[in-house]
Design a protein around this motif. Structure first.
Motif: not given
Length: 421
Positions: A269-281, A291-300
């Motif tokens: 869907f577009g350029t991804i700045m970061s993709c992180q699965i939250i894990r137990d400490k 949480f998945i961070e896209f470069d553009k809001r339209e892609d999100a």
């Protein structure tokens, strides 16, 4: 000669006794002409007695005559605040709706008299006021408004809980010429002259909103209260922070799903700045949301609509826009493998470049908050450090002192005698 008062309870028409008390009527008409009474409140209402107004401060101690008002506006020589009351024995407070000018008493040697305050009687035969206050008019229309005024709820001081104000004044007839220096304002005032904290005159305290709007307002207030609480405990950088619009929250993941797999699926869907699965400490196991961070809001937005309820690793995922602002601070995750994210080189805090994180100790940003420093500077540029005590050295000194004491006791008395020369 009449004046129309448009109040928040209705209209009142006052017929003036111009022939019997000309100076009082002139003062009243000219104050009406300069909008002096506009938005004044009825600050003293006593049931079956009177309703008083004409004080811009709504305290009972303000107000002045029109001649004092002109002098204060034009910075002329001082003019007495009050004028001598015209007490006509033929004019009495015999009927409901009698309009009388309040007579101020003498205070600290200053002469009292009539200024701008006046009252309207709410009952017949109030002989107590005869000879003490100057009658100058009567209500000829709007007696039903007086009935409403008489039934208002007041506090122990006679101030109505809900403001009752004179919205506008219309002079129906004015036989007096304007005094020298009188300047009529270009428009009527739009804000009340007093700082009232009562229920506004145009506010209905018993009015109810539609159910949907009331629920929306309730949720808005609850969200504001929660945000303020989170700011106080340190979970939010500031209460009115907004979550990023280019970050998606993905939950109901399969525990075996990896960060790389999720990033590969959403990257179409577009350029991804970061993709992180939250894990137990402690264990590092997946908590099944990411949480998945896209470069553009339209892609999100496109990924939000396309990936809802999609099957990934035999699990149907749920996608929504992230409401977390932890990323704006340091990091989302407590994953021990990733550690804390570094702050951006250009500074800023909480997603804003003009904010700075609070530091408790000097040089904390250089140390990363891992250790403490003293709050004062040490000569030489170093930091004050407490010296470590060696417990082994302390024990050795104690043992040596103990041996010396035993040695002294073991010496004979003959050895202790001094040698003779």
């Amino acid at each position: 000669m009449s004046v129309l008062f448009e109040t928040s309870l209705g209209d009142i028409v006052i017929d003036l006794e111009v022939d019997s008390c000309p100076k009082t009527c002139e003062n009243f008409l000219k104050l009406c002409k300069v909008y002096y009474y506009n938005l004044n409140a009825f600050f003293n209402v006593s049931k079956d007695f009177l309703a008083q107004t004409g004080d811009p401060t709504a305290t009972g101690t303000g107000g002045e005559s029109v001649w004092s008002y002109i002098a204060s506006q034009s910075e002329r020589a001082s003019v007495p605040r009050y004028f001598t009351p015209e007490l006509n024995p033929k004019l009495k407070h015999a009927h409901r709706g009698t309009v009388s000018m309040a007579v101020a008493p003498s205070v600290n040697g200053n002469a009292g008299g009539c200024g701008s305050q006046f009252f309207i009687t709410l009952a017949d035969n109030i002989e107590y006021l005869d000879g003490k206050h100057a009658v100058f008019g009567h209500i000829v229309e709007g007696l039903d408004t007086l009935d409403k005024l008489n039934d208002v709820f007041t506090d122990q001081d006679g101030r109505p809980f809900k403001d009752i104000r004179i919205r506008h004044v219309v002079i129906l007839d004015d036989p007096f010429p304007d005094p020298e220096g009188l300047v009529k304002p270009p428009s009527s005032p739009t804000r009340p002259p007093d700082n009232s904290t009562r229920i506004a005159e145009d506010e209905d305290p018993l009015a109810t909103l539609p159910e949907e709007e009331e629920e929306r307002e309730r949720r808005k207030r609850a969200a504001e209260a929660s945000a303020l609480t989170l700011e106080m405990v340190g979970d939010l950088p500031f209460a009115h922070v907004r979550p990023p619009e280019n970050v998606l929250f993905v939950c109901k993941l399969n525990p075996v799903t990896r960060d790389e797999d999720l990033e590969l699926i959403f990257s179409r869907f577009g350029t991804i700045m970061s993709c992180q699965i939250i894990r137990d400490k402690k264990t590092g196991d997946s908590l099944q949301y990411a949480f998945i961070e896209f470069d553009k809001r339209e892609d999100a937005e496109q990924a939000y609509f396309k990936m809802q309820n999609v099957l990934i690793d035999d699990r149907r995922i749920w996608v929504d826009f992230s409401q977390s602002v932890a990323r704006l601070n340091t990091t989302w995750s407590n994953n021990p493998k990733m550690g804390l994210r570094r702050q951006r080189d250009n500074g800023g805090y909480g997603g804003r470049e003009d904010l700075e994180a609070t530091r408790r100790y000097r040089g904390e940003e250089r140390r990363g908050g891992r250790e403490y420093d003293m709050v004062f500077d040490v000569p030489g540029g170093g930091s004050a450090r407490p010296r470590k005590r060696s417990r082994s050295g302390h024990r050795e000194r104690e043992m040596e002192r103990s041996r010396e004491r035993r040695h002294r006791r073991s010496r004979s008395p003959r050895d202790r005698r001094p040698h003779r020369q």
